[in-house]
Design a protein around this motif. Structure first.
Motif, PDB file in Angstrom:
ATOM      1  N   ILE A 108       0.757  -1.157  -0.040  1.00 61.14           N
ATOM      2  CA  ILE A 108      -0.039   0.166  -0.045  1.00 61.14           C
ATOM      3  C   ILE A 108       0.892   1.080  -0.119  1.00 61.14           C
ATOM      4  O   ILE A 108       0.581   2.372  -0.495  1.00 61.14           O
ATOM      5  N   ALA A 109       1.973   1.317   0.849  1.00 62.81           N
ATOM      6  CA  ALA A 109       2.864   2.413   0.867  1.00 62.81           C
ATOM      7  C   ALA A 109       3.544   2.788  -0.452  1.00 62.81           C
ATOM      8  O   ALA A 109       3.881   3.735  -0.787  1.00 62.81           O
ATOM      9  N   ALA A 110       3.770   1.580  -1.348  1.00 60.84           N
ATOM     10  CA  ALA A 110       4.268   1.800  -2.592  1.00 60.84           C
ATOM     11  C   ALA A 110       3.403   2.812  -3.418  1.00 60.84           C
ATOM     12  O   ALA A 110       3.940   3.346  -4.210  1.00 60.84           O
ATOM     13  N   VAL A 111       2.203   2.711  -3.263  1.00 60.80           N
ATOM     14  CA  VAL A 111       1.240   3.634  -4.165  1.00 60.80           C
ATOM     15  C   VAL A 111       1.068   4.739  -3.338  1.00 60.80           C
ATOM     16  O   VAL A 111       1.158   5.873  -3.960  1.00 60.80           O
ATOM     17  N   SER A 112       0.591   4.801  -1.957  1.00 60.85           N
ATOM     18  CA  SER A 112       0.319   5.952  -1.272  1.00 60.85           C
ATOM     19  C   SER A 112       1.075   6.633  -0.341  1.00 60.85           C
ATOM     20  O   SER A 112       1.082   7.760   0.120  1.00 60.85           O
ATOM     21  N   ASP A 156      -2.101  11.845   7.157  1.00 62.50           N
ATOM     22  CA  ASP A 156      -2.265  11.679   5.768  1.00 62.50           C
ATOM     23  C   ASP A 156      -0.958  10.680   5.607  1.00 62.50           C
ATOM     24  O   ASP A 156       0.048  11.059   6.120  1.00 62.50           O
ATOM     25  N   THR A 157      -0.975   9.980   4.416  1.00 61.99           N
ATOM     26  CA  THR A 157       0.100   9.475   3.666  1.00 61.99           C
ATOM     27  C   THR A 157       0.995  10.601   2.851  1.00 61.99           C
ATOM     28  O   THR A 157       0.409  11.554   2.490  1.00 61.99           O
ATOM     29  N   GLN A 158       2.068  10.133   2.797  1.00 65.11           N
ATOM     30  CA  GLN A 158       3.134  11.133   1.998  1.00 65.11           C
ATOM     31  C   GLN A 158       3.846  10.399   0.815  1.00 65.11           C
ATOM     32  O   GLN A 158       4.409   9.259   1.116  1.00 65.11           O
ATOM     33  N   GLY A 159       2.864  10.474  -0.384  1.00 69.78           N
ATOM     34  CA  GLY A 159       3.116   9.556  -1.551  1.00 69.78           C
ATOM     35  C   GLY A 159       2.493  10.232  -2.691  1.00 69.78           C
ATOM     36  O   GLY A 159       1.859  11.410  -2.660  1.00 69.78           O
ATOM     37  N   ASN A 165      -4.598   8.384   6.869  1.00 72.01           N
ATOM     38  CA  ASN A 165      -4.204   7.288   7.566  1.00 72.01           C
ATOM     39  C   ASN A 165      -5.275   6.473   7.826  1.00 72.01           C
ATOM     40  O   ASN A 165      -4.956   5.077   7.674  1.00 72.01           O
ATOM     41  N   ARG A 166      -6.433   7.042   8.107  1.00 78.66           N
ATOM     42  CA  ARG A 166      -7.559   5.873   8.450  1.00 78.66           C
ATOM     43  C   ARG A 166      -7.787   4.996   7.282  1.00 78.66           C
ATOM     44  O   ARG A 166      -8.292   3.719   7.480  1.00 78.66           O
ATOM     45  N   GLU A 167      -7.742   5.657   6.112  1.00 80.44           N
ATOM     46  CA  GLU A 167      -7.947   4.704   4.828  1.00 80.44           C
ATOM     47  C   GLU A 167      -6.832   3.859   4.599  1.00 80.44           C
ATOM     48  O   GLU A 167      -7.065   2.706   4.266  1.00 80.44           O
ATOM     49  N   PHE A 168      -5.827   4.081   4.762  1.00 77.89           N
ATOM     50  CA  PHE A 168      -4.221   3.272   4.623  1.00 77.89           C
ATOM     51  C   PHE A 168      -4.659   2.157   5.512  1.00 77.89           C
ATOM     52  O   PHE A 168      -4.500   1.152   5.160  1.00 77.89           O
ATOM     53  N   PHE A 169      -5.086   2.530   7.074  1.00 78.43           N
ATOM     54  CA  PHE A 169      -4.937   1.318   7.834  1.00 78.43           C
ATOM     55  C   PHE A 169      -6.210   0.338   7.508  1.00 78.43           C
ATOM     56  O   PHE A 169      -6.305  -0.747   8.059  1.00 78.43           O
ATOM     57  N   ASP A 170      -7.326   1.150   7.120  1.00 73.24           N
ATOM     58  CA  ASP A 170      -8.492   0.192   6.771  1.00 73.24           C
ATOM     59  C   ASP A 170      -8.262  -0.701   5.836  1.00 73.24           C
ATOM     60  O   ASP A 170      -8.443  -1.851   5.782  1.00 73.24           O
TER      61      ASP A 170
END
Length: 198
Positions: A108-112, A156-159, A165-170
């Motif tokens: 997920i971090a690779a995109v967002s 928020d994510t940095q990407g 963050n809520r969406e990332f962790f969801d």
């Protein structure tokens, strides 16, 4: 009970060996010692470092089969006490969850990008809390895992494709649940219960 009788006693063992007949000799050679996690971790680490979620899911299910067969045989032949059995099954759950979290967080971090706390400006970890038998390190072979997912801060994510963050962790939580709980052609690792807790 001897080794061959232990395998014949269990319908699960018969099905598992039909799917992976090579495990019979592996377990026969290693039955006198508790499950060897260091050796088992190598193929799992290779799958977790890759880019294919299906490969990781299949490896997690192969690991479950090896752990369950080995533990079953040690238990039925009187080589393992209760503490070893529940400790080994608990270790399987912790190992599987750890690998799934690391793999899917990286995907997920690779995109967002990584989730960053709005207050601290620091990367935010995904924390998995084991409740019930998992939290007490008392899982048995028929246990599901009761989990709570938490993270410290909103933000928020940095990407390239910023999300909250809520969406990332969801997203991460859903992928982790599927990685260990989804029934595939290789079975599942643990059923995951997220419905009993807020």
């Amino acid at each position: 009970m001897n080794f061959d009788r232990a395998l014949a006693w269990s319908h699960y063992a018969q099905r598992a060996l039909a799917a992976s007949p090579e495990l019979r000799s592996e377990i026969a050679d290693s039955i006198d010692a508790p499950f060897e996690w260091a050796t088992a971790a190598q193929p799992l680490a290779a799958s977790a470092a890759g880019d294919d979620a299906r490969v990781l899911a299949a490896e997690l299910r192969r690991l479950r089969r090896r752990v369950f067969l080995h533990t079953l045989c040690r238990d039925l032949t009187g080589r393992a006490d209760l503490a070893e059995v529940v400790g080994t099954v608990t270790q399987l759950a912790e190992t599987a969850l750890s690998a799934a979290v690391a793999f899917h967080a990286r995907q997920i971090a690779a995109v967002s990008g990584d989730p960053i706390g709005a207050e601290s400006g620091a990367p935010q970890p995904f924390i998995v809390i084991g409740m019930g038998k998992l939290g007490g390190r008392e899982l048995n072979v028929s246990s599901d895992v009761d989990l709570v997912f938490v993270y410290p801060e909103e933000g928020d994510t940095q990407g390239p494709r910023t999300i909250a963050n809520r969406e990332f962790f969801d997203r991460l939580g859903r992928r982790v649940i599927a990685a260990v709980g989804e029934v595939t052609a290789d079975g599942y690792v643990f059923l995951v219960d997220m419905l009993l807790r807020p």
